[in-house]
Write a protein that holds these residues in place. Structure first.
Motif, PDB file in Angstrom:
ATOM      1  N   TRP A   1      62.405   7.075 -23.217  1.00  0.00           N
ATOM      2  CA  TRP A   1      61.150   7.082 -24.007  1.00  0.00           C
ATOM      3  C   TRP A   1      60.912   8.447 -24.605  1.00  0.00           C
ATOM      4  O   TRP A   1      60.618   8.589 -25.779  1.00  0.00           O
ATOM      5  CB  TRP A   1      59.935   6.746 -23.128  1.00  0.00           C
ATOM      6  N   ILE A   2      61.023   9.421 -23.754  1.00  0.00           N
ATOM      7  CA  ILE A   2      60.700  10.788 -24.187  1.00  0.00           C
ATOM      8  C   ILE A   2      61.658  11.218 -25.296  1.00  0.00           C
ATOM      9  O   ILE A   2      61.239  11.767 -26.322  1.00  0.00           O
ATOM     10  CB  ILE A   2      60.769  11.764 -22.996  1.00  0.00           C
ATOM     11  N   ARG A   3      62.939  10.893 -25.098  1.00  0.00           N
ATOM     12  CA  ARG A   3      63.931  11.277 -26.098  1.00  0.00           C
ATOM     13  C   ARG A   3      63.612  10.595 -27.445  1.00  0.00           C
ATOM     14  O   ARG A   3      63.619  11.237 -28.495  1.00  0.00           O
ATOM     15  CB  ARG A   3      65.327  10.895 -25.616  1.00  0.00           C
ATOM     16  N   ALA A   4      63.307   9.314 -27.341  1.00  0.00           N
ATOM     17  CA  ALA A   4      63.009   8.556 -28.566  1.00  0.00           C
ATOM     18  C   ALA A   4      61.818   9.167 -29.296  1.00  0.00           C
ATOM     19  O   ALA A   4      61.844   9.373 -30.514  1.00  0.00           O
ATOM     20  CB  ALA A   4      62.739   7.099 -28.232  1.00  0.00           C
ATOM     21  N   ALA A   5      60.776   9.484 -28.541  1.00  0.00           N
ATOM     22  CA  ALA A   5      59.578  10.061 -29.158  1.00  0.00           C
ATOM     23  C   ALA A   5      59.910  11.395 -29.804  1.00  0.00           C
ATOM     24  O   ALA A   5      59.459  11.696 -30.905  1.00  0.00           O
ATOM     25  CB  ALA A   5      58.484  10.229 -28.105  1.00  0.00           C
TER      26      ALA A   5
ATOM     27  N   ILE B   1      53.238   6.402 -14.098  1.00  0.00           N
ATOM     28  CA  ILE B   1      54.429   5.640 -14.478  1.00  0.00           C
ATOM     29  C   ILE B   1      55.346   5.439 -13.271  1.00  0.00           C
ATOM     30  O   ILE B   1      55.880   4.350 -13.044  1.00  0.00           O
ATOM     31  CB  ILE B   1      55.171   6.369 -15.619  1.00  0.00           C
ATOM     32  N   ARG B   2      55.438   6.489 -12.495  1.00  0.00           N
ATOM     33  CA  ARG B   2      56.299   6.398 -11.324  1.00  0.00           C
ATOM     34  C   ARG B   2      55.728   5.382 -10.352  1.00  0.00           C
ATOM     35  O   ARG B   2      56.449   4.574  -9.763  1.00  0.00           O
ATOM     36  CB  ARG B   2      56.392   7.770 -10.668  1.00  0.00           C
ATOM     37  N   TYR B   3      54.402   5.426 -10.208  1.00  0.00           N
ATOM     38  CA  TYR B   3      53.721   4.489  -9.322  1.00  0.00           C
ATOM     39  C   TYR B   3      53.987   3.051  -9.771  1.00  0.00           C
ATOM     40  O   TYR B   3      54.178   2.148  -8.969  1.00  0.00           O
ATOM     41  CB  TYR B   3      52.223   4.787  -9.334  1.00  0.00           C
ATOM     42  N   LEU B   4      54.019   2.843 -11.063  1.00  0.00           N
ATOM     43  CA  LEU B   4      54.263   1.505 -11.607  1.00  0.00           C
ATOM     44  C   LEU B   4      55.725   1.082 -11.441  1.00  0.00           C
ATOM     45  O   LEU B   4      56.080  -0.058 -11.731  1.00  0.00           O
ATOM     46  CB  LEU B   4      53.869   1.448 -13.086  1.00  0.00           C
ATOM     47  N   GLY B   5      56.561   2.013 -11.049  1.00  0.00           N
ATOM     48  CA  GLY B   5      57.937   1.672 -10.732  1.00  0.00           C
ATOM     49  C   GLY B   5      58.907   1.705 -11.901  1.00  0.00           C
ATOM     50  O   GLY B   5      59.949   1.057 -11.869  1.00  0.00           O
ATOM     51  N   VAL B   6      58.561   2.473 -12.944  1.00  0.00           N
ATOM     52  CA  VAL B   6      59.503   2.591 -14.065  1.00  0.00           C
ATOM     53  C   VAL B   6      60.607   3.574 -13.669  1.00  0.00           C
ATOM     54  O   VAL B   6      60.305   4.672 -13.206  1.00  0.00           O
ATOM     55  CB  VAL B   6      58.777   3.088 -15.332  1.00  0.00           C
ATOM     56  N   PRO B   7      61.881   3.167 -13.873  1.00  0.00           N
ATOM     57  CA  PRO B   7      62.962   4.084 -13.480  1.00  0.00           C
ATOM     58  C   PRO B   7      62.986   5.347 -14.344  1.00  0.00           C
ATOM     59  O   PRO B   7      62.582   5.304 -15.512  1.00  0.00           O
ATOM     60  CB  PRO B   7      64.237   3.255 -13.733  1.00  0.00           C
ATOM     61  N   LEU B   8      63.460   6.427 -13.765  1.00  0.00           N
ATOM     62  CA  LEU B   8      63.472   7.735 -14.439  1.00  0.00           C
ATOM     63  C   LEU B   8      64.234   7.669 -15.763  1.00  0.00           C
ATOM     64  O   LEU B   8      63.777   8.191 -16.782  1.00  0.00           O
ATOM     65  CB  LEU B   8      64.111   8.777 -13.517  1.00  0.00           C
ATOM     66  N   ASP B   9      65.391   6.996 -15.747  1.00  0.00           N
ATOM     67  CA  ASP B   9      66.206   6.921 -16.959  1.00  0.00           C
ATOM     68  C   ASP B   9      65.414   6.353 -18.132  1.00  0.00           C
ATOM     69  O   ASP B   9      65.482   6.844 -19.259  1.00  0.00           O
ATOM     70  CB  ASP B   9      67.436   6.023 -16.724  1.00  0.00           C
TER      71      ASP B   9
END
Lengths: 315, 124, 297
Positions: B114-118, B101-109
């Motif tokens: 996502w994680i919080r929602a899940a 995900i980081r490689y794809l350039g998604v920002p940490l926030d």
């Protein structure tokens, strides 16, 4: 009525058709007897329904007005062999039987047992009814006489004849898989037997053996009985190997095609050339039966193709 | 069958995930009775063996418990042991995924969202 | 408890229809038998049932060959949908026949099920619709209480409701692990989820014996959009292309290993999405190369 489950199953399956055959037999016999009782009045030559001299002999009795063993019973046996064996094939009851957990052997003999139980019962009942009709119905001033020698011999001979006729249709229904051709085949064969018995009679009485008519009849009957038993046993052996993928074909056992062909050609040639004086008719009979037999056995699709051709022409 | 949102997975795994999802979402609560293998198989039009395999896995993972002769129940959630093999394996998977995900350039926030929602069971 | 088919072969008119068929079947299993139309599925059933005499091989139940111990056949049930004797009979008459053959036939349940599905016991079998006949066949199969039940194309041409009814009844029966089903179909979607094991009949032989959940665990169906218009080697070699529309590729990879995963990611796809995987996809992926197995639909 039957104690074993397999017999009950056969009874369950065939009682309707056997009942219909019994009904037909009784009906035919009733009509025949009433007609005889009616027509005898117009006959001024005799006042005897039964020829007293003949019924007291140890010979089968078959007179103008009365038969000690009805022809209808022969027909009943002939029909039973045909329907009991053939309907199970045609209606696919064989599929059910062959995967029922009963061995083919048990199925076969149970079928035979159940059918013959019914036929024997029919023989007794029908004969009793017939005799009663004559006993009650003989017009005033006429006599109806029966005697054990004629009656017993008639029954014995009649029963053996029935068994043989039954064996023929029964066996044919094991090896032939098409309804129409089966009926034509067995009917043709049964009728041709009259001609064949003439040939046998000639051989026995005038040929090598010089037997009397009575002796020839008993020898013929014994041969007939043995033939019937052979057909039953042979039928059982074939039934063991009956594989239903050939259902709907003329011969259910493709391996029998050549033997059937040979027997057919020889038999037809013999029948048609026996009484002929010259060799030409023998050759003609041979060629015709060889051609016809070939077309019949190797071209089961001939008729089908003809239909297709006709449809194309019309359509 | 209707189980599938993760349809690439074997059916039994889909079922395992769904039960867990329903627990997370609060549809199933501790002490709730799950349908029997037969009922579940009927509902989902699944082979009973598949259902039974899923139940066995859920049981092994201590998500559910079977009381003999009574039925299958959702267990009380025990605080996860931080070092259980399952947790370690899941952590490893998550880390691999996060690298991707980081490689794809998604920002940490966004990832945290996502994680919080899940976690809150809002998703789906 | 198992049923074993060993070396079963059958020729019809000098043509080999099935050849050297071997498999085992235990109660509790729902086995799918798939293959193209005319590949010999029904012939296999008919030969197993002794309607056809096998050239070679046998069927045995718990170690006893049916040819030697015919009674064993009571544990195996099959109604030929094409050739059966039921046509002329009314539904209430059928237990007489099935009861005489299957010693554990449950007549009460038969009547109850007829009522449950609103089938008139007084109607003739041949007057029933296709779906009703399929139901009657299944009801007879279940109430015979045979251990091994063969269903030949049970869903063919049926509406969704009848189909679901039949599937539910099969699931119910198998749940106790007392009965096993062998279900043939030419439409793989019908067996999806229902059978855990699938036998593939091809060129008169059993080509494969699959455990579907295992395959599903290993396979993936992926939708990809690549930058190049050229289809890369990794896709040509490792996967089966199911659809190409423009630059969108749909592929099934039957053995999705981490190595394959890396190779795919290395292509830097613009779009990389996993799609629901159906039984049909699996078969296409596993077989398209060597069988030309055609999918219906």
């Amino acid at each position: 009525m039957f104690r074993q489950k397999i017999d009950q199953l056969m009874w369950q399956r065939h009682r309707r058709i056997l009942f219909a055959i019994a009904l037909l037999t009784l009906l035919g016999m009733l009509i025949g007897s009433f007609v005889a009782l009616h027509t005898v009045v117009a006959d001024h030559g005799t006042h005897q329904m039964v020829n007293v001299g003949l019924i007291k002999q140890w010979r089968p009795y078959n007179g103008t007005y009365f038969s000690a063993y009805s022809m209808w019973l022969l027909l009943a046996a002939w029909l039973s062999g045909l329907v009991v064996m053939h309907l199970d094939l045609r209606d696919h009851f064989n599929q059910f039987l062959f995967s029922s957990g009963y061995s083919r052997k048990r199925i076969y003999w149970s079928k035979l047992k159940v059918t013959w139980s019914v036929l024997l019962l029919l023989n007794v009942v029908a004969t009793a009814v017939d005799y009663l009709i004559f006993w009650w119905g003989t017009p005033h001033g006429y006599t109806w006489t029966i005697a054990w020698p004629g009656v017993l011999t008639s029954w014995l001979v009649g029963a053996i004849m029935s068994l043989g006729l039954f064996a023929i249709t029964w066996f044919a229904s094991i090896i032939v898989g098409q309804s129409g051709p089966l009926v034509i085949t067995v009917a043709g064969f049964t009728i041709s037997l009259a001609g064949f018995s003439g040939i046998g009679d000639t051989i026995l009485t005038r040929g090598l053996f010089k037997l009397t008519g009575d002796q020839a009849m008993w020898v013929g009957l014994i041969v007939w009985l043995i033939a019937a038993l052979v057909l039953f046993v042979w039928g059982a052996a074939l039934y063991q190997h009956l594989s239903l993928e050939h259902n709907g074909e003329y011969l259910l056992f493709p391996r029998l095609r050549v033997p059937v062909y040979i027997v057919f050609v020889l038999y037809m040639t013999l029948i048609f050339s026996w009484s002929a004086v010259d060799g030409v008719s023998a050759i003609v009979a041979f060629v015709l039966s060889a051609l016809f037999g070939y077309a019949w056995l190797w071209r089961p699709r001939l008729g089908e193709q003809w239909h297709q051709w006709r449809e194309r022409k019309q359509g | 069958m209707q189980v599938s949102d993760q349809s690439g997975l074997p059916y039994y795994e889909q079922l395992v995930l769904r039960v867990k999802q329903q627990i997370v979402q609060g549809i199933l609560r501790p002490g709730d009775r799950l349908p029997s293998v037969r009922e579940m198989a009927r509902q989902e039009q699944l082979n009973p063996n598949t259902v039974s395999k899923a139940y066995k896995q859920l049981e092994a993972q201590q998500v559910i418990t079977t009381v003999h002769g009574k039925g299958t129940y959702v267990r009380e959630t025990t605080p996860p042991a931080g070092d259980s093999a399952q947790v370690i394996a899941s952590k490893k998977q998550l880390l691999t995924l996060l690298t991707e995900i980081r490689y794809l350039g998604v920002p940490l926030d966004e990832v945290v969202d996502w994680i919080r929602a899940a976690y809150e069971g809002v998703e789906k | 408890m198992t049923l074993q088919v060993t070396g079963l072969s059958k020729q019809i008119n000098d043509r080999q229809i099935i050849q050297d068929i071997n498999f085992e079947w235990a109660p509790g299993e729902i086995i799918g038998l798939v293959g193209r139309n005319g590949v010999g599925k029904t012939t296999l059933f008919r030969t197993m049932m002794n309607h056809y005499i096998a050239e070679a091989g046998q069927v045995s139940i718990d170690g006893e060959a049916i040819q030697q111990v015919p009674q064993r056949q009571q544990q195996l049930f099959f109604i030929d949908t094409q050739y059966n004797f039921l046509s002329t009979y009314r539904l209430w008459e059928l237990p007489r026949f099935f009861g005489a053959v299957y010693s554990r036939f449950d007549e009460q349940r038969y009547t109850a099920l007829l009522q449950q599905f609103k089938l008139d016991a007084n109607s003739q079998y041949r007057r029933l619709s296709k779906g009703m006949r399929a139901l009657v066949n299944l009801i007879l199969a279940l109430t015979s209480n045979a251990t091994y039940i063969i269903l030949d194309e049970p869903f063919d041409g049926l509406d969704v409701i009848v189909r679901e009814n039949i599937a539910t009844m099969v699931i119910d029966e198998v749940a106790d692990q007392q009965k096993g089903f062998l279900i043939s179909s030419h439409d793989l979607n019908e067996l999806d989820g229902l059978s855990d094991r699938v036998l593939l009949l091809k060129d008169s032989r059993l080509a494969h014996d699959y455990n579907l959940e295992d395959i599903r665990a290993r396979a993936k169906k992926i939708q990809l959009v690549l930058n190049d218009k050229v289809i890369p080697d990794v896709i040509k070699q490792q996967s089966q292309l199911i659809r190409v529309s423009g630059r969108v590729l749909v592929v099934v990879i039957s053995d999705y290993t981490p190595a394959v995963d890396q190779k795919l990611k290395a292509l830097h796809p613009v779009l990389f999405e996993e799609l629901p995987l159906t039984l049909e996809d699996l078969f296409r992926a596993n077989l398209a190369h060597d069988t030309g197995y055609q999918m219906i639909k």
